[in-house]
Design a protein around this motif. Structure first.
Motif, PDB file in Angstrom:
ATOM      1  N   UNK A 135      33.339  15.643 119.672  1.00 34.65           N
ATOM      2  CA  UNK A 135      31.825  15.457 119.341  1.00 34.65           C
ATOM      3  C   UNK A 135      30.915  16.284 118.369  1.00 34.65           C
ATOM      4  N   UNK A 136      31.701  16.855 117.272  1.00 34.00           N
ATOM      5  CA  UNK A 136      30.943  17.585 116.388  1.00 34.00           C
ATOM      6  C   UNK A 136      30.735  19.135 116.687  1.00 34.00           C
ATOM      7  N   UNK A 137      30.871  19.568 117.846  1.00 36.11           N
ATOM      8  CA  UNK A 137      30.621  20.895 118.256  1.00 36.11           C
ATOM      9  C   UNK A 137      31.680  21.741 117.952  1.00 36.11           C
ATOM     10  N   UNK A 138      32.691  21.251 118.035  1.00 38.42           N
ATOM     11  CA  UNK A 138      34.026  22.065 117.729  1.00 38.42           C
ATOM     12  C   UNK A 138      34.326  22.884 116.667  1.00 38.42           C
ATOM     13  N   UNK A 139      34.585  24.105 117.029  1.00 33.99           N
ATOM     14  CA  UNK A 139      35.117  24.733 115.703  1.00 33.99           C
ATOM     15  C   UNK A 139      36.245  23.987 115.135  1.00 33.99           C
ATOM     16  N   UNK A 140      36.279  24.162 113.662  1.00 31.40           N
ATOM     17  CA  UNK A 140      37.228  23.227 112.765  1.00 31.40           C
ATOM     18  C   UNK A 140      38.803  24.199 113.261  1.00 31.40           C
ATOM     19  N   UNK A 141      38.811  25.405 113.529  1.00 30.14           N
ATOM     20  CA  UNK A 141      40.055  25.991 113.588  1.00 30.14           C
ATOM     21  C   UNK A 141      40.743  25.669 114.957  1.00 30.14           C
ATOM     22  N   UNK A 142      39.801  25.457 116.014  1.00 21.22           N
ATOM     23  CA  UNK A 142      40.114  25.246 117.251  1.00 21.22           C
ATOM     24  C   UNK A 142      40.540  23.787 117.120  1.00 21.22           C
ATOM     25  N   UNK A 143      39.687  23.119 116.520  1.00 19.76           N
ATOM     26  CA  UNK A 143      40.226  21.440 116.807  1.00 19.76           C
ATOM     27  C   UNK A 143      41.497  21.428 115.786  1.00 19.76           C
ATOM     28  N   UNK A 144      41.720  22.169 114.882  1.00 20.58           N
ATOM     29  CA  UNK A 144      43.109  22.154 114.040  1.00 20.58           C
ATOM     30  C   UNK A 144      44.352  22.410 114.920  1.00 20.58           C
ATOM     31  N   UNK A 145      44.099  23.599 115.661  1.00 19.93           N
ATOM     32  CA  UNK A 145      45.145  23.718 116.938  1.00 19.93           C
ATOM     33  C   UNK A 145      45.474  22.472 117.901  1.00 19.93           C
ATOM     34  N   UNK A 146      44.315  21.973 118.275  1.00 21.28           N
ATOM     35  CA  UNK A 146      44.337  20.954 119.260  1.00 21.28           C
ATOM     36  C   UNK A 146      45.036  19.734 118.709  1.00 21.28           C
ATOM     37  N   UNK A 147      44.680  19.349 117.609  1.00 23.32           N
ATOM     38  CA  UNK A 147      45.144  18.217 116.884  1.00 23.32           C
ATOM     39  C   UNK A 147      46.786  18.415 116.638  1.00 23.32           C
ATOM     40  N   UNK A 177      43.035  13.165 108.806  1.00 20.23           N
ATOM     41  CA  UNK A 177      43.834  12.619 107.863  1.00 20.23           C
ATOM     42  C   UNK A 177      45.110  13.396 107.233  1.00 20.23           C
ATOM     43  N   UNK A 178      44.927  14.539 107.932  1.00 18.24           N
ATOM     44  CA  UNK A 178      46.069  15.622 107.234  1.00 18.24           C
ATOM     45  C   UNK A 178      47.254  15.357 107.687  1.00 18.24           C
ATOM     46  N   UNK A 179      47.585  14.553 108.962  1.00 20.05           N
ATOM     47  CA  UNK A 179      49.002  14.397 109.526  1.00 20.05           C
ATOM     48  C   UNK A 179      49.703  13.167 108.781  1.00 20.05           C
ATOM     49  N   UNK A 180      48.830  12.354 107.829  1.00 12.68           N
ATOM     50  CA  UNK A 180      49.541  11.287 107.131  1.00 12.68           C
ATOM     51  C   UNK A 180      49.818  10.199 108.011  1.00 12.68           C
ATOM     52  N   UNK A 181      49.099  10.105 109.053  1.00 12.87           N
ATOM     53  CA  UNK A 181      49.453   8.727 110.069  1.00 12.87           C
ATOM     54  C   UNK A 181      49.039   7.309 109.177  1.00 12.87           C
ATOM     55  N   UNK A 182      49.640   6.512 109.669  1.00 11.64           N
ATOM     56  CA  UNK A 182      49.459   5.031 109.361  1.00 11.64           C
ATOM     57  C   UNK A 182      48.152   4.459 110.102  1.00 11.64           C
ATOM     58  N   UNK A 183      46.974   4.062 109.100  1.00  9.21           N
ATOM     59  CA  UNK A 183      45.949   3.611 109.655  1.00  9.21           C
ATOM     60  C   UNK A 183      46.089   2.006 110.042  1.00  9.21           C
ATOM     61  N   UNK A 184      45.789   1.795 111.242  1.00 15.31           N
ATOM     62  CA  UNK A 184      45.629   0.447 111.851  1.00 15.31           C
ATOM     63  C   UNK A 184      44.147   0.181 111.855  1.00 15.31           C
ATOM     64  N   UNK A 185      43.481   1.155 112.228  1.00 13.46           N
ATOM     65  CA  UNK A 185      41.942   0.934 112.294  1.00 13.46           C
ATOM     66  C   UNK A 185      41.298   2.254 111.686  1.00 13.46           C
ATOM     67  N   UNK A 186      40.130   2.001 111.001  1.00 13.70           N
ATOM     68  CA  UNK A 186      39.467   3.244 110.535  1.00 13.70           C
ATOM     69  C   UNK A 186      38.075   2.689 110.358  1.00 13.70           C
ATOM     70  N   UNK A 187      36.964   3.037 111.225  1.00 12.61           N
ATOM     71  CA  UNK A 187      35.672   2.345 111.175  1.00 12.61           C
ATOM     72  C   UNK A 187      34.680   3.459 111.322  1.00 12.61           C
ATOM     73  N   UNK A 188      33.779   3.478 110.317  1.00 16.71           N
ATOM     74  CA  UNK A 188      32.703   4.293 110.704  1.00 16.71           C
ATOM     75  C   UNK A 188      31.337   3.469 110.743  1.00 16.71           C
ATOM     76  N   UNK A 189      30.500   4.106 111.472  1.00 13.94           N
ATOM     77  CA  UNK A 189      29.162   3.382 111.932  1.00 13.94           C
ATOM     78  C   UNK A 189      28.258   4.263 112.040  1.00 13.94           C
TER      79      UNK A 189
END
Length: 473
Positions: free
Chosen positions: A396-408, A441-453
Motif C-alpha cells: 500500500x505505498x508505505x514500503x521502501x522500494x528496496x525492501x519491496x524489491x527483495x520481497x518481490x 513489471x521488471x520481471x516481464x510476467x505475462x499480463x492477463x489483467x492490468x487495471x488502474x482505478x
C-alpha cells in the motif's frame, strides 16, 4: 717441595679442564645464537612479517574472526560493576563512621538486620553477577598442533543470559557423526539485528526451563518486527486459554466467529470478538477494518463489483483451469481469501501478524493455515513450488522500494513457472505510481489483467494478474 709440585700440577690440570669446558660452552652458545638468528631470518623477522608469532608457536590465525569488541565490552561491563561496588562500599564505610557515635544500644538489632540486607543486596549479589559474567567470557581455543585454528561461537561474548548462549552455541552431533544433512554439527540461527535489542531479547529469554512461559507473545512480535528474526527457541511451556474449548467442525468454522474462550485476550485492547467490530473505535487496530465481521467477509472475491480493480476468484481460476492447487496469501486479514479458495479445492497459506487483534488465532480457529512471518523474513518455501501468490492490503505505498524489491524477488523465487501473481487493489500516491509499476513489471510476467482505478484525488488503485514465464535455462 714434592707436595708443592703435586699441588701445583693438580691446580694446573683443574684450570686446564675448566678452560676447555669454557671453550666448549662458548662454542655451544655461538652455535645456538647462530641457529636462532637463522630462524629469525627465515621467519622474516628482519622483513617485519606479521605472521612471525604464528611461525614460532605453530598457531595460524589464532584470533582471526574473534569478536574482540564483544569481549572488551564484557570486560568493561564487569569492571564497571566492580568499580560501582567499590564506591558503594566506601560510601557505606564513611556513613557508618559518621553515625557510629549516634547509634544507641537499643538499635543494635535493627542495625544488624539492615546490615545483613545491605550485604546481601548491595555486596554479595553484585559480586556474584560480576563473577558469573567473568566466567562466561570465552576466549578462542587453538585446537590441534601445528596447524591449529580458532573457532569462536558467534556473539557468545555479547549476550549474558545463559539460555541465549546455550542456544547459539555450536551443537556437535553425537559421536561426531555426519548427519543426514551432511554436517558434523548444527548452528541455531538468530536474526543479526538481535544485537540491537540486547536488553529486550535477554528479558524475553530469561525464564525457568520447563516452567510456564510468560504471556509475552507481543514482546516476541516486537523483536521480530525490529529485525530480531528468527527469534531463539525457548524451553518453556506456552500458555493457552484456561477455558479452551474444542474448535467448531470444518463445515461450520470457515464462516463462523470462533468462541471467545479459545483466545488469550490479555495483550489486546478487546476481550472478545464482538469488540473487534468496525463500529468500535477502541478496537485496537486500524488495518483490515471489518475483517472480523463474517457477513462482510463473505462478499469478497465472489461477485463482480462496480470497481474494475475487483477480480473474482472464479474469473482468476478460469485463466488456469485445474492448474491452481496451492498458494500463498501475503496479506493482512483473517483468512477469508483462503476460505473462499478452499471451497474451490485450493489450499492457501495465509501470512499473518497480530497487529492489535488475534489474526493468527482467528485464521487457525477457522480451520485454515496461518503463517506467522514478518516482511523481514525469507519465505520458508522451496523454489518454484507455489501455483499462486495473492497480496492485498499489505504494501500500500508505505514500503521502501528496496525492501519491496527483495520481497518481490522472493515471491518470484517460490512461484512456479506458469504460476500467477495476483496483485489485489494495491494503492499508492499518483506521484509514486511509475516507481511501483516498474517494480511489478521488471520481471516481464505475462499480463492477463492490468487495471488502474482512482482511489481518491491523490491516490490510485492497481490490480493485476500476472503469469511467471518458463525461464527454462
Amino acid at each position: 717441595m714434592l707436595k708443592m709440585l703435586r699441588l701445583c700440577s693438580l691446580k694446573c690440570g683443574f684450570a686446564r679442564v675448566m678452560g676447555w669446558l669454557q671453550l666448549v660452552l662458548g662454542g655451544l652458545v655461538i652455535v645456538v645464537a647462530l641457529s636462532s638468528l637463522f630462524r629469525f631470518y627465515s621467519a622474516g623477522f628482519f622483513l617485519h612479517r606479521e605472521d612471525i608469532c604464528h611461525h614460532f608457536y605453530g598457531v595460524k590465525d589464532a584470533y582471526a574472526g574473534f569478536d574482540v569488541k564483544a569481549l572488551a565490552d564484557r570486560v568493561d561491563e564487569v569492571l564497571d560493576k566492580m568499580e560501582s561496588l567499590q564506591n558503594k562500599l566506601e560510601s557505606a564505610v564513611q556513613s557508618m563512621e559518621k553515625e557510629k557515635d549516634e547509634v544507641g544500644m537499643g538499635k543494635s538489632n535493627i542495625m544488624r538486620l539492615e546490615f545483613k540486607r545491605y550485604l546481601q543486596e548491595e555486596v554479595v549479589q553484585p559480586l556474584y553477577e560480576a563473577h558469573i559474567a567473568l566466567r562466561q567470557i570465552r576466549m578462542p581455543k587453538a585446537e590441534g598442533i601445528g596447524n591449529a585454528s580458532s573457532k569462536e561461537e558467534p556473539l557468545i561474548n555479547y549476550f549474558v543470559v545463559e539460555e541465549i548462549r546455550k542456544y547459539i552455541t555450536l551443537k556437535q552431533n553425537r559421536y561426531r557423526k555426519v548427519n543426514m544433512f551432511g554436517t558434523e554439527s548444527m548452528y541455531s540461527a538468530i536474526g543479526h539485528a538481535c544485537v540491537l535489542v540486547k536488553k529486550e531479547l535477554e528479558e524475553y529469554m530469561d525464564y525457568d526451563i520447563s516452567s510456564y512461559c510468560k504471556d509475552d507473545w507481543n514482546v516476541a512480535q516486537k523483536l521480530m518486527l525490529r529485525g530480531c528474526d528468527p527469534l531463539p527457541r525457548r524451553r518453556c511451556l506456552t500458555r493457552a486459554s484456561k477455558t479452551y474449548l474444542k474448535p467448531y467442525p470444518i463445515n461450520e468454522s470457515l464462516w463462523k466467529i470462533p468462541d471467545d474462550r479459545n483466545v488469550r485476550w490479555s495483550n489486546y485492547k478487546c476481550r472478545n470478538f464482538a469488540c473487534l467490530s468496525s463500529r468500535n473505535s477502541q478496537r485496537g487496530f486500524t488495518k483490515c477494518i471489518g475483517c472480523f465481521e463474517m457477513e462482510k467477509e463473505k462478499l469478497k472475491w465472489v461477485n463482480k463489483t462496480s470497481l474494475p480493480v475487483d477480480f473474482s476468484i472464479t474469473e482468476v481460476l478460469a485463466i488456469k483451469p485445474g492448474e491452481i492447487r496451492i498458494g500463498l496469501d501475503y496479506s493482512v486479514g483473517t483468512g477469508s481469501f483462503a476460505a473462499r479458495m478452499r471451497e474451490q479445492n485450493v489450499t492457501i497459506i495465509s501470512t499473518a501478524l497480530n497487529l492489535g487483534a488475534p489474526f493468527n488465532e482467528m485464521i487457525a480457529l477457522r480451520g485454515l493455515i496461518p503463517l506467522y512471518i514478518t516482511p523481514n523474513q525469507r519465505l520458508p518455501f522451496f523454489d518454484n513450488t507455489m501455483d499462486l501468490i495473492h497480496t492485498t492490503a499489505f504494501m500500500d505505498g508505505w514500503i521502501d522500494l528496496l525492501l519491496m524489491d527483495f520481497i518481490l524477488f522472493d515471491w518470484d523465487r517460490v512461484l512456479r513457472p506458469g504460476g500467477l501473481l495476483w496483485i489485489d487493489k494495491f494503492f499508492c500516491n499518483r506521484s509514486d505510481l511509475d516507481d511501483y509499476m516498474y517494480m511489478f513489471l521488471q520481471f516481464r510476467y505475462k499480463k492477463h489483467k492490468w487495471v488502474l482505478s482512482s482511489k481518491s484525488k491523490d491516490e490510485v488503485y492497481l490490480s493485476a494478474l500476472l503469469e511467471k514465464p518458463p525461464r527454462s535455462l
